[in-house]
Design a protein around this motif. Structure first.
Motif, PDB file in Angstrom:
ATOM      1  N   ARG A   1       1.066  -1.211   0.119  1.00  0.00           N
ATOM      2  CA  ARG A   1      -0.084   0.229  -0.007  1.00  0.00           C
ATOM      3  C   ARG A   1       0.678   1.170   0.017  1.00  0.00           C
ATOM      4  NH1 ARG A   1      -4.449  -0.531   4.207  1.00  0.00           N
ATOM      5  NH2 ARG A   1      -5.890   0.710   2.702  1.00  0.00           N
ATOM      6  N   ILE A   2       0.304   2.262  -0.551  1.00  0.00           N
ATOM      7  CA  ILE A   2       1.128   3.464  -0.538  1.00  0.00           C
ATOM      8  C   ILE A   2       0.709   4.629   0.217  1.00  0.00           C
ATOM      9  CG2 ILE A   2       1.864   3.078  -3.125  1.00  0.00           C
ATOM     10  CD1 ILE A   2      -0.413   5.217  -4.028  1.00  0.00           C
TER      11      ILE A   2
ATOM     12  N   TYR B   1      -0.151   7.965  -0.164  1.00  0.00           N
ATOM     13  CA  TYR B   1      -0.634   9.134  -1.211  1.00  0.00           C
ATOM     14  C   TYR B   1      -0.405  10.690  -0.697  1.00  0.00           C
ATOM     15  CZ  TYR B   1      -3.531  11.964  -4.488  1.00  0.00           C
ATOM     16  OH  TYR B   1      -3.781  12.565  -5.308  1.00  0.00           O
TER      17      TYR B   1
ATOM     18  N   PRO C   1      -7.964   0.635  -2.673  1.00  0.00           N
ATOM     19  CA  PRO C   1      -7.485  -0.311  -1.922  1.00  0.00           C
ATOM     20  C   PRO C   1      -5.914  -0.184  -1.943  1.00  0.00           C
ATOM     21  CG  PRO C   1      -8.147  -1.175  -3.905  1.00  0.00           C
ATOM     22  CD  PRO C   1      -8.750   0.242  -3.951  1.00  0.00           C
ATOM     23  N   GLU C   2      -5.087   0.410  -2.784  1.00  0.00           N
ATOM     24  CA  GLU C   2      -3.855   0.503  -2.786  1.00  0.00           C
ATOM     25  C   GLU C   2      -3.108   1.568  -2.027  1.00  0.00           C
ATOM     26  OE1 GLU C   2      -5.122   2.487  -6.680  1.00  0.00           O
ATOM     27  OE2 GLU C   2      -5.719   0.673  -5.716  1.00  0.00           O
ATOM     28  N   VAL C   3      -4.150   2.396  -1.347  1.00  0.00           N
ATOM     29  CA  VAL C   3      -3.876   3.515  -0.526  1.00  0.00           C
ATOM     30  C   VAL C   3      -3.716   3.279   0.998  1.00  0.00           C
ATOM     31  CG1 VAL C   3      -4.237   6.056   0.253  1.00  0.00           C
ATOM     32  CG2 VAL C   3      -4.343   5.307  -2.292  1.00  0.00           C
ATOM     33  N   GLY C   4      -2.680   3.416   1.781  1.00  0.00           N
ATOM     34  CA  GLY C   4      -2.825   3.039   3.240  1.00  0.00           C
ATOM     35  C   GLY C   4      -2.756   4.302   4.005  1.00  0.00           C
TER      36      GLY C   4
ATOM     37  N   HIS D   1     -11.581   4.999   8.250  1.00  0.00           N
ATOM     38  CA  HIS D   1     -11.152   3.933   7.464  1.00  0.00           C
ATOM     39  C   HIS D   1     -10.468   2.859   8.211  1.00  0.00           C
ATOM     40  CE1 HIS D   1     -12.786   5.786   3.868  1.00  0.00           C
ATOM     41  NE2 HIS D   1     -12.502   4.891   3.318  1.00  0.00           N
TER      42      HIS D   1
END
Length: 66
Positions: A2-3, A5, A21-24, A48
């Protein structure tokens, strides 16, 4: 993986960004200067299930106040 942003995160888009889903997490810039906006983003992060962390850059003594 996960990235984190770091684009333009604002109250109007924080929920949508965090739903990816790829954003942490998000890195808040200018919106952190407005308490109401920052609180809205903070709440979006909390909703979240992410942990909100305040990262403050170290101070520099290169230019001391007169």
């Amino acid at each position: 993986m996960r990235i984190l942003y770091g684009g333009s995160v604002k109250p109007a888009n924080a929920r949508a960004i965090l739903a990816l889903p790829e954003v942490g997490g998000v890195l808040v810039g200018g919106a952190s200067l407005n308490a109401v906006d920052f609180e809205a983003i903070f709440r979006a992060v909390s909703n979240h299930g992410l942990t909100a962390r305040l990262l403050v850059p170290p101070t520099s003594n290169k230019h001391p106040s007169p």
